[in-house]
Design a protein around this motif. Sequence first.
Motif: not given
Length: 270
Positions: A206-230
Amino acid sequence: MFSRKMIILVLIACIIGFCFTVMTLSSRHALPSSTAEQVTFSLVSPFQSFVNASIDFTKGIWRTYFLAVLAVEENRQLNRQLGQALKIQNRYEELELENQRLKKFVNFTGSLEHSYVAAQVIARDPSPWFKTIMIDKGVQHGLQKGNPVMVSEGIVGQVTEASDRYAKVLLITDRNSAVDGLVQETRVRGIVKGDSSENCFFVYALKKEDIKAGQVIVSSGLDQVFPKGLKIGSVLMVEKKHSQLFQKITVQTSVDFDKLEEVLVFRRAD
């Protein structure tokens, strides 16, 4: 009439006779003593000097030729030895780099509760519209459709097809790929979508969320495919438009897919 060839032969015979005479005289006396001997010596000396010079010149040419032949052969042997040495050195460097990558795998897998299979990348799709690779492990090694694939740097993709000894992996940069992820710092959720380019997009934030360049994106684990935190990647660019509900976030993947050689295929522990 005498032929030219006959005249040349007679002259050569005369020169040889003179030389022989001088050599005979020289062997009997250190210096010619009689008038006849002195005259003969004076006449023959130039010819003898010429013959000796010719012989020395010919010897020099042959000596130079043989030395050149030996030098060429020695150069060939040295080039062969140098080629073998360079081949061994290149092989050693490749093994050293492979050893470093495998050490990263060992350190990485020690913190996960999954069994894994190491595989080598043997082919990749040359098409610019599809981002897939082939690996040298398949059903015989316990692989099946849906297995996550990764390296120590982060997520690579997932298995979409598996035969007995080979498997096809869909990379996260493919337009058909989707990974449930979140911003590691703010825990904002979204979906990491491929675009068949070098980067991915973090959508549904959402546009209201504060997301900045340089922040790390990791897997949430909610898709039941990839382990969480990768790790998936890091935010490269953020665009917010008033007319749109969601932000447009470009993600730079943590994996360099152009240099991908070995991967780990994870199987969930029973």
